[in-house]
Motif scaffolding. Structure first.
Motif, PDB file in Angstrom:
ATOM      1  N   VAL A  55       0.858  -1.182   0.000  1.00 37.70           N
ATOM      2  CA  VAL A  55       0.000   0.000   0.000  1.00 37.70           C
ATOM      3  C   VAL A  55       0.898   1.237   0.000  1.00 37.70           C
ATOM      4  O   VAL A  55       1.761   1.381   0.882  1.00 37.70           O
ATOM      5  N   TYR A  56       0.712   2.115  -0.979  1.00 40.62           N
ATOM      6  CA  TYR A  56       1.537   3.317  -1.118  1.00 40.62           C
ATOM      7  C   TYR A  56       0.865   4.517  -0.467  1.00 40.62           C
ATOM      8  O   TYR A  56      -0.280   4.844  -0.778  1.00 40.62           O
ATOM      9  N   ARG A  57       1.613   5.186   0.419  1.00 43.34           N
ATOM     10  CA  ARG A  57       1.148   6.393   1.094  1.00 43.34           C
ATOM     11  C   ARG A  57       2.234   7.460   1.030  1.00 43.34           C
ATOM     12  O   ARG A  57       3.345   7.202   0.584  1.00 43.34           O
ATOM     13  N   THR A  58       1.899   8.657   1.518  1.00 42.92           N
ATOM     14  CA  THR A  58       2.776   9.818   1.364  1.00 42.92           C
ATOM     15  C   THR A  58       3.420  10.193   2.690  1.00 42.92           C
ATOM     16  O   THR A  58       2.731  10.378   3.690  1.00 42.92           O
ATOM     17  N   GLY A  59       4.745  10.322   2.685  1.00 40.05           N
ATOM     18  CA  GLY A  59       5.478  10.768   3.859  1.00 40.05           C
ATOM     19  C   GLY A  59       6.281  12.020   3.559  1.00 40.05           C
ATOM     20  O   GLY A  59       6.199  12.596   2.466  1.00 40.05           O
ATOM     21  N   TRP A  60       7.074  12.444   4.520  1.00 41.95           N
ATOM     22  CA  TRP A  60       7.933  13.618   4.332  1.00 41.95           C
ATOM     23  C   TRP A  60       9.192  13.464   5.178  1.00 41.95           C
ATOM     24  O   TRP A  60       9.231  12.718   6.159  1.00 41.95           O
ATOM     25  N   GLY A  81      -3.086   8.948   1.831  1.00 42.39           N
ATOM     26  CA  GLY A  81      -3.126   7.542   1.456  1.00 42.39           C
ATOM     27  C   GLY A  81      -4.339   7.244   0.609  1.00 42.39           C
ATOM     28  O   GLY A  81      -5.249   8.073   0.464  1.00 42.39           O
ATOM     29  N   PRO A  82      -4.406   6.062  -0.006  1.00 43.87           N
ATOM     30  CA  PRO A  82      -5.532   5.703  -0.866  1.00 43.87           C
ATOM     31  C   PRO A  82      -6.828   5.586  -0.078  1.00 43.87           C
ATOM     32  O   PRO A  82      -6.849   5.016   1.011  1.00 43.87           O
ATOM     33  N   GLU A  87      -8.368   4.963  -6.474  1.00 44.94           N
ATOM     34  CA  GLU A  87      -7.037   4.905  -5.879  1.00 44.94           C
ATOM     35  C   GLU A  87      -6.721   3.491  -5.365  1.00 44.94           C
ATOM     36  O   GLU A  87      -5.562   3.145  -5.154  1.00 44.94           O
ATOM     37  N   LYS A  88      -7.784   2.716  -5.179  1.00 45.65           N
ATOM     38  CA  LYS A  88      -7.627   1.355  -4.663  1.00 45.65           C
ATOM     39  C   LYS A  88      -7.655   0.292  -5.759  1.00 45.65           C
ATOM     40  O   LYS A  88      -7.126  -0.808  -5.578  1.00 45.65           O
TER      41      LYS A  88
END
Length: 324
Positions: A252-257, A278-279, A284-285
């Motif tokens: 599962v791809y999500r966004t970080g920093w 995230g999705p 998105e899924k």
């Protein structure tokens, strides 16, 4: 749906103030979707966006039904409603793009020139597994339409610690002590798809700065299997701020920093413990690769930030966050 801010890990265990507030989707529908029977019939995703002459210009990965990618072009007055050109602006032409094509663009303007990093994918005569080579390449332009190739800038299999592919070059558009810096994806022997860093004095010839990842994956976290740079980093009072894409053990791809030291781009000052995005929506899924939001575009627009992302490796979406 609004995604709240994520806590940070720092040397002093303090929280870091982010330059933006919580993320929310500008549209619940994709802003660019596959169409027709040609170059963008199977997928339109992983976009980069720049401002030019008052317009938002998007370059996105367009994929045909044979699996070959090219770069599509779309423009917008408001950053949400885009009109597309009927033909791609960059197509596979070189041996290092044979079969797979050109993928996953990221663009940054330095002076009067746009510098485009992208993945050249040779899946026909490559030397890697199943004849596949993905390598980080560069092209330049002054109008975002006509591009001059500069070739492969970080070769696969030849890094200080890289044993595989190279991808996803995110360039800081400001010199630090006489050098430009770029974060990118590389593969370590024990754990693939981690973040590397390189420097250059001319934006063409790049040297790997470390003999290990600058940002490694973390067990049992949202970025346990992939740590991949997103849009171009930018300088803040606290340091170099970079949005990145992380994948967990379930892909599962999500966004970080992450924040790097403004005087030492190899030194991590702070990093998200939890993702900021995230999705959530069906598109998105469900797609070519399920459960993916993959941010590659970033534009500051007045008092807000706009983040452009690929959804399930098939669509383009946009989220916004207020400037803080």
């Amino acid at each position: 749906m609004v995604f709240t801010l994520a806590a940070a890990v720092t040397a002093g265990s303090m929280q870091t103030k982010l330059p933006f507030g919580g993320w929310s989707r500008v549209s619940n529908d994709p802003v660019v979707s596959p169409q027709g029977e040609g170059f963008e019939s199977a997928g339109t995703f992983n976009p980069t966006v720049a401002k030019k002459d008052g317009k938002f210009v998007m370059l996105y990965r367009a994929q045909d039904r044979k699996g070959t990618s090219s770069l599509g072009y779309a423009s917008s007055d408001d950053g949400v409603h885009f009109e597309r050109r009927s033909e791609p602006v960059l197509v596979a032409e070189t041996p290092y793009e044979k079969g797979g094509g050109v993928e996953d663009p990221r663009v940054v303007k330095i002076g009067d020139t746009f510098y485009l990093t992208y993945t050249g994918y040779n899946n026909v005569t490559g030397t890697g597994p199943q004849h596949g080579d993905a390598q980080l390449c560069m092209a330049t332009s002054t109008d975002l339409i006509h591009w001059k190739r500069l070739g492969v800038i970080m070769s696969a299999y030849k890094g200080k610690w890289n044993v595989g592919w190279t991808k996803s070059g995110a360039i800081l558009p400001k010199k630090i002590k006489g050098k430009y810096w770029m974060y990118y994806l590389a593969d370590a022997a024990g754990q693939l798809t981690q973040m590397s860093v390189a420097y250059s004095t001319d934006l063409v010839h790049w040297t790997e700065a470390l003999d290990h990842p600058v940002l490694a994956s973390r067990p049992h976290a949202f970025d346990s299997t992939v740590v991949e740079p997103g849009p171009a980093p930018f300088m803040t009072e606290k340091g170099i701020f970079l949005i990145y894409n992380g994948a967990d053990d379930n892909s599962v791809y999500r966004t970080g920093w992450v924040v790097f030291d403004k005087n030492d781009p190899t030194k991590v000052l702070a990093r998200a413990n939890e993702p900021v995005f995230g999705p959530g929506l069906e598109w998105e899924k469900t797609g070519q690769v399920p459960n993916v939001v993959f941010v590659e575009g970033l534009v500051r627009d007045g008092k807000r930030w706009l983040f452009y992302y690929g959804g399930a490796d098939k669509y383009v979406g946009v989220a916004s966050a207020p400037e803080l």
